[in-house]
Design a protein around this motif. Structure first.
Motif, PDB file in Angstrom:
ATOM      1  N   ARG A  25      75.739 -15.343  61.358  1.00 35.78           N
ATOM      2  CA  ARG A  25      76.428 -15.473  62.640  1.00 35.78           C
ATOM      3  C   ARG A  25      77.595 -16.470  62.520  1.00 35.78           C
ATOM      4  NH1 ARG A  25      72.173 -16.784  66.557  1.00 35.78           N
ATOM      5  NH2 ARG A  25      71.244 -14.871  65.794  1.00 35.78           N
ATOM      6  N   LEU A  26      77.395 -17.549  61.762  1.00 37.79           N
ATOM      7  CA  LEU A  26      78.449 -18.541  61.551  1.00 37.79           C
ATOM      8  C   LEU A  26      79.622 -17.923  60.794  1.00 37.79           C
ATOM      9  CD1 LEU A  26      79.440 -21.499  61.686  1.00 37.79           C
ATOM     10  CD2 LEU A  26      78.214 -21.890  59.539  1.00 37.79           C
ATOM     11  N   GLY A  27      79.316 -17.174  59.744  1.00 35.99           N
ATOM     12  CA  GLY A  27      80.356 -16.514  58.944  1.00 35.99           C
ATOM     13  C   GLY A  27      81.017 -17.477  57.963  1.00 35.99           C
ATOM     14  N   GLY A  28      81.711 -16.908  56.990  1.00 45.15           N
ATOM     15  CA  GLY A  28      82.437 -17.715  56.012  1.00 45.15           C
ATOM     16  C   GLY A  28      81.537 -18.493  55.071  1.00 45.15           C
ATOM     17  N   VAL A  29      80.331 -17.989  54.846  1.00 46.40           N
ATOM     18  CA  VAL A  29      79.386 -18.688  53.972  1.00 46.40           C
ATOM     19  C   VAL A  29      78.778 -17.725  52.960  1.00 46.40           C
ATOM     20  CG1 VAL A  29      78.747 -20.430  55.675  1.00 46.40           C
ATOM     21  CG2 VAL A  29      77.442 -18.341  55.569  1.00 46.40           C
ATOM     22  N   GLN A  30      78.454 -18.262  51.799  1.00 44.70           N
ATOM     23  CA  GLN A  30      77.622 -17.578  50.811  1.00 44.70           C
ATOM     24  C   GLN A  30      76.468 -18.532  50.571  1.00 44.70           C
ATOM     25  OE1 GLN A  30      80.214 -16.991  47.454  1.00 44.70           O
ATOM     26  NE2 GLN A  30      80.801 -14.960  48.166  1.00 44.70           N
ATOM     27  N   PHE A  31      75.258 -18.009  50.481  1.00 43.78           N
ATOM     28  CA  PHE A  31      74.125 -18.920  50.366  1.00 43.78           C
ATOM     29  C   PHE A  31      72.973 -18.312  49.591  1.00 43.78           C
ATOM     30  CE2 PHE A  31      73.835 -16.472  54.216  1.00 43.78           C
ATOM     31  CZ  PHE A  31      72.513 -16.048  54.264  1.00 43.78           C
ATOM     32  N   ASP A  32      72.139 -19.202  49.071  1.00 41.54           N
ATOM     33  CA  ASP A  32      70.890 -18.825  48.392  1.00 41.54           C
ATOM     34  C   ASP A  32      69.779 -19.605  49.063  1.00 41.54           C
ATOM     35  OD1 ASP A  32      71.886 -17.147  46.262  1.00 41.54           O
ATOM     36  OD2 ASP A  32      72.765 -18.974  45.436  1.00 41.54           O
ATOM     37  N   ILE A  33      68.668 -18.925  49.310  1.00 35.95           N
ATOM     38  CA  ILE A  33      67.511 -19.570  49.930  1.00 35.95           C
ATOM     39  C   ILE A  33      66.405 -19.689  48.889  1.00 35.95           C
ATOM     40  CG2 ILE A  33      65.718 -19.351  51.693  1.00 35.95           C
ATOM     41  CD1 ILE A  33      67.794 -17.876  53.420  1.00 35.95           C
ATOM     42  N   ASP A  34      65.906 -20.914  48.714  1.00 33.09           N
ATOM     43  CA  ASP A  34      64.789 -21.192  47.806  1.00 33.09           C
ATOM     44  C   ASP A  34      63.587 -21.551  48.684  1.00 33.09           C
ATOM     45  OD1 ASP A  34      62.971 -22.171  46.005  1.00 33.09           O
ATOM     46  OD2 ASP A  34      64.343 -23.600  45.062  1.00 33.09           O
ATOM     47  N   LEU A  35      62.861 -20.512  49.110  1.00 30.94           N
ATOM     48  CA  LEU A  35      61.747 -20.714  50.044  1.00 30.94           C
ATOM     49  C   LEU A  35      60.646 -21.615  49.490  1.00 30.94           C
ATOM     50  CD1 LEU A  35      60.491 -20.084  52.796  1.00 30.94           C
ATOM     51  CD2 LEU A  35      59.665 -17.929  51.852  1.00 30.94           C
ATOM     52  N   PRO A  36      60.188 -21.435  48.238  1.00 32.85           N
ATOM     53  CA  PRO A  36      59.107 -22.309  47.748  1.00 32.85           C
ATOM     54  C   PRO A  36      59.464 -23.795  47.768  1.00 32.85           C
ATOM     55  CG  PRO A  36      59.409 -20.425  46.281  1.00 32.85           C
ATOM     56  CD  PRO A  36      60.548 -20.399  47.283  1.00 32.85           C
ATOM     57  N   ASN A  37      60.741 -24.114  47.502  1.00 32.08           N
ATOM     58  CA  ASN A  37      61.165 -25.515  47.486  1.00 32.08           C
ATOM     59  C   ASN A  37      61.822 -25.956  48.792  1.00 32.08           C
ATOM     60  OD1 ASN A  37      60.310 -26.188  44.801  1.00 32.08           O
ATOM     61  ND2 ASN A  37      61.936 -24.838  44.086  1.00 32.08           N
ATOM     62  N   LYS A  38      61.858 -25.047  49.771  1.00 29.61           N
ATOM     63  CA  LYS A  38      62.416 -25.335  51.106  1.00 29.61           C
ATOM     64  C   LYS A  38      63.853 -25.826  51.029  1.00 29.61           C
ATOM     65  CE  LYS A  38      57.872 -26.316  53.013  1.00 29.61           C
ATOM     66  NZ  LYS A  38      57.091 -27.151  53.904  1.00 29.61           N
ATOM     67  N   LYS A  39      64.666 -25.151  50.204  1.00 28.31           N
ATOM     68  CA  LYS A  39      66.065 -25.542  50.050  1.00 28.31           C
ATOM     69  C   LYS A  39      66.984 -24.357  50.334  1.00 28.31           C
ATOM     70  CE  LYS A  39      65.287 -29.125  46.603  1.00 28.31           C
ATOM     71  NZ  LYS A  39      65.496 -29.513  45.218  1.00 28.31           N
ATOM     72  N   VAL A  40      68.153 -24.675  50.887  1.00 32.87           N
ATOM     73  CA  VAL A  40      69.193 -23.675  51.107  1.00 32.87           C
ATOM     74  C   VAL A  40      70.465 -24.224  50.477  1.00 32.87           C
ATOM     75  CG1 VAL A  40      70.514 -22.371  52.813  1.00 32.87           C
ATOM     76  CG2 VAL A  40      68.133 -22.981  53.303  1.00 32.87           C
ATOM     77  N   CYS A  41      71.051 -23.452  49.572  1.00 30.21           N
ATOM     78  CA  CYS A  41      72.289 -23.841  48.912  1.00 30.21           C
ATOM     79  C   CYS A  41      73.405 -22.989  49.507  1.00 30.21           C
ATOM     80  CB  CYS A  41      72.175 -23.611  47.415  1.00 30.21           C
ATOM     81  SG  CYS A  41      73.603 -24.214  46.516  1.00 30.21           S
ATOM     82  N   ILE A  42      74.431 -23.654  50.068  1.00 28.56           N
ATOM     83  CA  ILE A  42      75.484 -22.947  50.799  1.00 28.56           C
ATOM     84  C   ILE A  42      76.847 -23.224  50.178  1.00 28.56           C
ATOM     85  CG2 ILE A  42      76.587 -22.624  53.041  1.00 28.56           C
ATOM     86  CD1 ILE A  42      74.015 -23.748  54.337  1.00 28.56           C
ATOM     87  N   ASP A  43      77.611 -22.142  49.916  1.00 27.74           N
ATOM     88  CA  ASP A  43      79.021 -22.237  49.517  1.00 27.74           C
ATOM     89  C   ASP A  43      79.832 -21.994  50.775  1.00 27.74           C
ATOM     90  OD1 ASP A  43      78.359 -22.404  46.853  1.00 27.74           O
ATOM     91  OD2 ASP A  43      78.639 -20.275  46.471  1.00 27.74           O
ATOM     92  N   SER A  44      80.613 -22.988  51.201  1.00 29.62           N
ATOM     93  CA  SER A  44      81.360 -22.807  52.437  1.00 29.62           C
ATOM     94  C   SER A  44      82.456 -23.851  52.577  1.00 29.62           C
ATOM     95  CB  SER A  44      80.414 -22.918  53.629  1.00 29.62           C
ATOM     96  OG  SER A  44      81.124 -22.839  54.836  1.00 29.62           O
ATOM     97  N   GLU A  45      83.509 -23.478  53.295  1.00 27.55           N
ATOM     98  CA  GLU A  45      84.571 -24.421  53.645  1.00 27.55           C
ATOM     99  C   GLU A  45      84.237 -25.154  54.945  1.00 27.55           C
ATOM    100  OE1 GLU A  45      86.997 -25.336  51.759  1.00 27.55           O
ATOM    101  OE2 GLU A  45      86.750 -23.813  50.223  1.00 27.55           O
ATOM    102  N   HIS A  46      83.175 -24.710  55.652  1.00 26.75           N
ATOM    103  CA  HIS A  46      82.752 -25.403  56.873  1.00 26.75           C
ATOM    104  C   HIS A  46      82.312 -26.821  56.506  1.00 26.75           C
ATOM    105  CE1 HIS A  46      82.850 -21.961  59.553  1.00 26.75           C
ATOM    106  NE2 HIS A  46      82.167 -21.254  58.672  1.00 26.75           N
ATOM    107  N   ASN A  47      82.473 -27.769  57.440  1.00 27.87           N
ATOM    108  CA  ASN A  47      82.043 -29.127  57.128  1.00 27.87           C
ATOM    109  C   ASN A  47      80.514 -29.237  57.198  1.00 27.87           C
ATOM    110  OD1 ASN A  47      81.227 -29.933  59.796  1.00 27.87           O
ATOM    111  ND2 ASN A  47      83.365 -30.259  60.312  1.00 27.87           N
ATOM    112  N   ILE A  48      80.000 -30.292  56.634  1.00 27.44           N
ATOM    113  CA  ILE A  48      78.555 -30.491  56.515  1.00 27.44           C
ATOM    114  C   ILE A  48      77.884 -30.538  57.883  1.00 27.44           C
ATOM    115  CG2 ILE A  48      76.783 -32.128  55.738  1.00 27.44           C
ATOM    116  CD1 ILE A  48      78.943 -32.835  53.494  1.00 27.44           C
ATOM    117  N   ASP A  49      78.515 -31.212  58.847  1.00 25.47           N
ATOM    118  CA  ASP A  49      77.928 -31.304  60.191  1.00 25.47           C
ATOM    119  C   ASP A  49      77.764 -29.928  60.824  1.00 25.47           C
ATOM    120  OD1 ASP A  49      77.708 -34.059  60.059  1.00 25.47           O
ATOM    121  OD2 ASP A  49      79.675 -34.400  60.966  1.00 25.47           O
TER     122      ASP A  49
END
Length: 71
Positions: A25-49
């Motif tokens: 919904r946010l758009g402009g992101v590429q991401f990988d979800i690591d469910l066992p380790n509860k981590k989400v890695c996001i490639d994006s130009e959006h700011n961290i906040d």
């Protein structure tokens, strides 16, 4: 594009689906979800906040872990 790693308190596939929905919904992101380790890695130009607020829309506890180095 910077890669950012976030902790998201996901316990099941439904949780990871919620993360997928809010990020699409946010758009402009590429991401990988690591469910066992509860981590989400996001490639994006959006700011961290913006990314963190978006992840919190899932109703899950989320926090920023830091920038992920290219591997």
């Amino acid at each position: 594009m910077p890669k950012h790693e976030f902790f998201v308190d996901m316990t099941c596939e439904g949780c990871s689906n919620a993360v997928t929905r809010v990020l699409h919904r946010l758009g402009g992101v590429q991401f990988d979800i690591d469910l066992p380790n509860k981590k989400v890695c996001i490639d994006s130009e959006h700011n961290i906040d913006t990314l963190l607020e978006t992840l919190k829309k899932t109703g899950k506890n989320a926090s920023y872990l830091g920038e992920k180095s290219a591997q």
